[in-house]
Design an enzyme around this catalytic site. Structure first.
Site, PDB file in Angstrom:
ATOM      1  N   THR A 154       3.711   1.314 -20.128  1.00 21.19           N
ATOM      2  CA  THR A 154       2.703   0.500 -19.449  1.00 21.19           C
ATOM      3  C   THR A 154       1.538   0.283 -20.399  1.00 21.19           C
ATOM      4  O   THR A 154       0.996   1.244 -20.947  1.00 21.19           O
ATOM      5  CB  THR A 154       2.194   1.179 -18.167  1.00 21.19           C
ATOM      6  N   THR A 180       0.843  -1.202   0.000  1.00 20.12           N
ATOM      7  CA  THR A 180       0.000   0.000   0.000  1.00 20.12           C
ATOM      8  C   THR A 180       0.873   1.244   0.000  1.00 20.12           C
ATOM      9  O   THR A 180       0.639   2.196  -0.748  1.00 20.12           O
ATOM     10  CB  THR A 180      -0.932   0.002   1.221  1.00 20.12           C
ATOM     11  N   ASP A 184      -1.439  -7.294  -2.338  1.00 24.67           N
ATOM     12  CA  ASP A 184      -0.015  -7.059  -2.109  1.00 24.67           C
ATOM     13  C   ASP A 184       0.848  -8.160  -2.720  1.00 24.67           C
ATOM     14  O   ASP A 184       1.911  -7.885  -3.287  1.00 24.67           O
ATOM     15  CB  ASP A 184       0.269  -6.975  -0.602  1.00 24.67           C
ATOM     16  N   HIS A 199       2.530   1.746  -3.414  1.00 25.30           N
ATOM     17  CA  HIS A 199       1.554   2.331  -4.347  1.00 25.30           C
ATOM     18  C   HIS A 199       1.381   3.829  -4.088  1.00 25.30           C
ATOM     19  O   HIS A 199       1.457   4.648  -5.018  1.00 25.30           O
ATOM     20  CB  HIS A 199       0.228   1.590  -4.159  1.00 25.30           C
ATOM     21  N   GLU A 200       1.190   4.204  -2.821  1.00 25.10           N
ATOM     22  CA  GLU A 200       0.903   5.605  -2.517  1.00 25.10           C
ATOM     23  C   GLU A 200       2.144   6.495  -2.670  1.00 25.10           C
ATOM     24  O   GLU A 200       2.029   7.647  -3.092  1.00 25.10           O
ATOM     25  CB  GLU A 200       0.334   5.732  -1.093  1.00 25.10           C
TER      26      GLU A 200
END
Length: 739
Positions: free
Chosen positions: A252, A224, A290, A227-228
């Site tokens: 991507t 997490t 995750d 990602h952030e």
């Protein structure tokens, strides 16, 4: 179709989230960005200027020196309960994850599909817990703040001491991370470059912070924060927060939308124009679990490096990772030794220094540059969250009433190989019904828990539950359907090998049934049922109403009732022993109904009523409901706050409450539900992602629950925001249009 009624706020929260278990990642960064733009339109202008600067920087190859950039981190642990006050080891495990993921040192990088292997990259960005604070003093980089706030939203209050949070350090010199409890099912959110300096940083739910301590699967590997922090360094979601949108990175593949769980590659080949490889679901900027995200691309790496060199250039000159130069008047620590060395932990100790009041221990992997710092008053420290089969070095500095001594010489130890936990075998299924099945397996010696994953056999995504016994009952299944399940044991935090798959097929749904509870058409005739039980019964005539009675225990006073498998439009209500309505649920048609009553009243008597709306009944088909009780609050989500357990009637409302949008995503029609405290003119507005007003209307709201349908046929596919305003009160919620 349904009638208007006075209801509790907790019910409104539950209408769109029955059975919510945080099965898909929920990132609040885009919602937070839209809120910032609404509050300060100049944010959008600054972000465009940052994009222009990013493009200029990327266009000059001479900028790409390949030098590793180290970012100093300060972690604000904002806690209301003991569990939320996460340990130093849990904080340190998160820094370790960031360093592994951004340097491509993560062990699961090897799982990257071969077609993407050449794109996966070492971002040459690493992190350290700050060793020097903004005033030049020595620090551990961890700040702890007790708060009376039980849960925070995305309004940044955890970043303000005046609102129960912790003020950030200089946001141009440090990455500020906040660990706290969050409402609304949000795992975390970040502020993009260009936002307000006083709120800059990243917020993570305490149970998704790092990979040890209070973390909870499937968000228990620290991804997490990966990602952030990607958002904080100017990365967007891989689907561009739009149907087949752009994430502003060239390498991507275009993605249709977010992906949850653990998709099997290749996934969604050709869903977007030009995508011939399938979606990069293993990218850190998707919404997968995750365990199923493990790469950044070269394009994402250069975009983040551009952010550090332009909008976040203050990090390049920060001294946060450099400890203050110590004086030499407190002696030098000697006698450094290590003991109890295991695969992920070790204890280090040293000889006491005369006059020392505290010691600063620093340790790191041999060959790396970033230290982890622990402060202690004793002469030993237990280190956890270490990497298996890895050499570490450590040093200790004494402190005599604030005056530091000379740093000791280095000492070393090497962690052992990972312990094994075995593989569950002898998988078996029993007690199979149309909606449930009991599965079991052979117990593993030393196992502390088991992760049970199950799915419809033809599906790609597993649901999961963690149990401590070698058996569990899976509920909420579909009749006449084949299921596949597998089990993984965990021994003291180490996961074993996943078992071979087991299968079972649920039985067909019963078309007729016998009601064993009649006559129970009044509260005085209510039939007593057990808590934590499943009930099947009939509404056999137009005048039939079913009443049930139960008693809670002191150990489990919280109540949840789910009414489903409805053959007609049935509704549900919960009463206290005096016959007063506590909460109810009355959705249209055969939609499942849920009521939740989180109370501290122990060992109380309650009544459940099931009845047909407008005299609806079915003389042959049973309905089903599940009565559950628990010691802790049942959780529901309305997008903003956790249900607190207080019963709030319309007469007690003082402002707008409980905005709920469904279905979401929506096709042609969106239903808007909300509570108002009074009869009052109310504004409903719709904005696009850029903040442009798309639609608005003015309605005369009634007191209590209001419902309004919006026609979406003229709106393009994409993400929108709906805002409801009454007087000075406003509620805002995101929805997706997908024709």
């Amino acid at each position: 179709m349904k009638k208007t009624y006075i209801a509790v706020l907790g019910l409104m929260m539950s209408l769109s989230t029955i059975g919510f278990s945080q099965s898909q990642r929920s990132c609040g960064s885009m919602d937070h960005l839209q809120h910032q733009i609404a509050e300060d339109p100049t944010v959008e202008t600054r972000m465009q200027q940052i994009e222009n600067a990013t493009s200029q920087w990327l266009s000059d190859p001479s900028h790409r020196t390949g030098a590793v950039i180290t970012i100093p981190v300060v972690v604000h642990v904002v806690y209301n309960t003991t569990a939320q006050n996460i340990s130093d080891a849990q904080v340190q495990s998160q820094i370790a994850v960031l360093n592994e993921d951004f340097r491509k040192l993560n062990a699961d990088a090897s799982l990257t599909p071969s077609i993407f292997a050449s794109l996966a990259t070492d971002c040459q960005i690493q992190f350290c817990l700050a060793q020097r604070d903004p005033n030049g003093n020595a620090t551990t980089g961890i700040i702890r703040k007790s708060t009376t706030t039980t849960a925070f939203s995305t309004n940044d209050n955890m970043k303000r001491a005046a609102n129960g949070g912790s003020d950030p350090w200089n946001t141009s010199q440090y990455l500020n991370l906040w660990s706290c409890n969050m409402s609304g099912g949000i795992l975390g959110y970040a502020q993009f470059p260009g936002g307000t300096a006083s709120t800059d940083g990243v917020v993570i739910l305490y149970s998704a912070f790092g990979r040890t301590g209070t973390v909870s699967a499937p968000y228990n590997k620290g991804r997490t924060a990966t990602h952030e922090v990607g958002h904080w360094l100017n990365l967007r979601h891989i689907w561009g927060d739009a149907n087949c949108g752009s994430d502003l990175v060239n390498d991507t593949p275009t993605a249709q939308t977010s992906n949850g769980g653990c998709p099997t590659f290749p996934y969604h080949v050709g869903t977007c124009s030009g995508n011939t490889t399938g979606e990069m679901t293993m990218n850190y900027m998707d919404y997968t679990d995750d365990a199923c995200m493990y790469m950044f691309t070269a394009g994402q790496s250069t975009r983040m490096t551009a952010a550090i060199n332009t909008s976040r250039s203050g990090l390049l000159t920060s001294l946060g990772c450099t400890p203050p130069s110590p004086p030499t008047s407190c002696g030098t620590v000697t006698g450094l030794t290590s003991s109890s060395v295991a695969s992920t932990s070790a204890t280090v100790s040293w000889t006491a220094v005369s006059g020392a009041t505290a010691y600063s221990l620093q340790y790191r992997k041999v060959g790396t540059t970033t230290w982890t710092t622990v402060s202690t008053a004793g002469t030993s420290s237990a280190l956890t969250g270490l990497t298996v089969s890895t050499a570490y070095e450590f040093q200790v500095t004494s402190s005599c009433s604030g005056t530091l001594g000379t740093v000791s010489t280095l000492a070393n130890f090497t962690t052992t190989a990972a312990a094994t936990c075995g593989t569950p075998a002898s998988l078996a299924s029993s007690s199979i019904t149309s909606t449930s099945a009991t599965v079991s397996w052979s117990a593993i010696t030393g196992a502390s828990s088991y992760l049970v994953q199950y799915k419809v056999s033809t599906a790609t995504t597993f649901s999961s539950v963690t149990v401590t016994a070698a058996t569990t009952t899976i509920t909420g299944l579909t009749a006449s359907t084949a299921y596949t399940y597998q089990v993984t044991a965990t021994c003291s935090g180490t996961a074993g090998t996943t078992s071979a798959a087991g299968t079972f097929t649920t039985s067909a749904a019963s078309t007729t049934c016998t009601d064993a509870y009649e006559a129970n058409n009044s509260r005085t005739a209510a039939k007593t049922i057990s808590v934590n039980s499943d009930i099947n019964a009939l509404i056999g005539t137009s005048t039939d109403k079913d009443w049930f009675k139960f008693v809670t225990t002191a150990a489990a006073p919280k109540i949840k009732v789910v009414l489903d498998q409805l053959p007609a439009d049935y509704d549900l209500a919960l009463y206290n022993s005096a016959g007063t309505t506590l909460t109810s649920s009355a959705l249209a048609g055969t939609s499942s109904e849920t009521v939740i009553y989180n109370t501290s009243t122990a060992a109380a008597t309650y009544y459940i009523q099931v009845y047909g709306y407008a005299s609806a009944f079915n003389a042959t088909s049973c309905y089903h409901f599940r009565l559950s009780t628990a010691a802790t609050n049942f959780r529901t989500i309305d997008g903003s706050e956790e249900n607190s357990g207080d019963v709030i009637s319309a007469e007690k409302l003082t402002a707008l409450e409980g905005l709920n949008l469904f279905p979401n995503p929506a096709n042609t029609t969106l239903t808007v539900n909300y509570f108002t405290p009074s009869i009052e003119n109310t504004s409903i507005e719709v904005f696009d992602m850029m903040g442009q007003l798309i639609n608005n209307m003015s309605v005369n709201a009634i007191q209590g629950l209001n419902s309004r349908e919006l026609d979406l046929t003229s709106m393009s596919n994409g993400v929108y925001f709906l805002k409801v305003t009454q007087k000075n009160n406003t509620l805002t919620k995101k929805f997706v249009v997908k024709h």
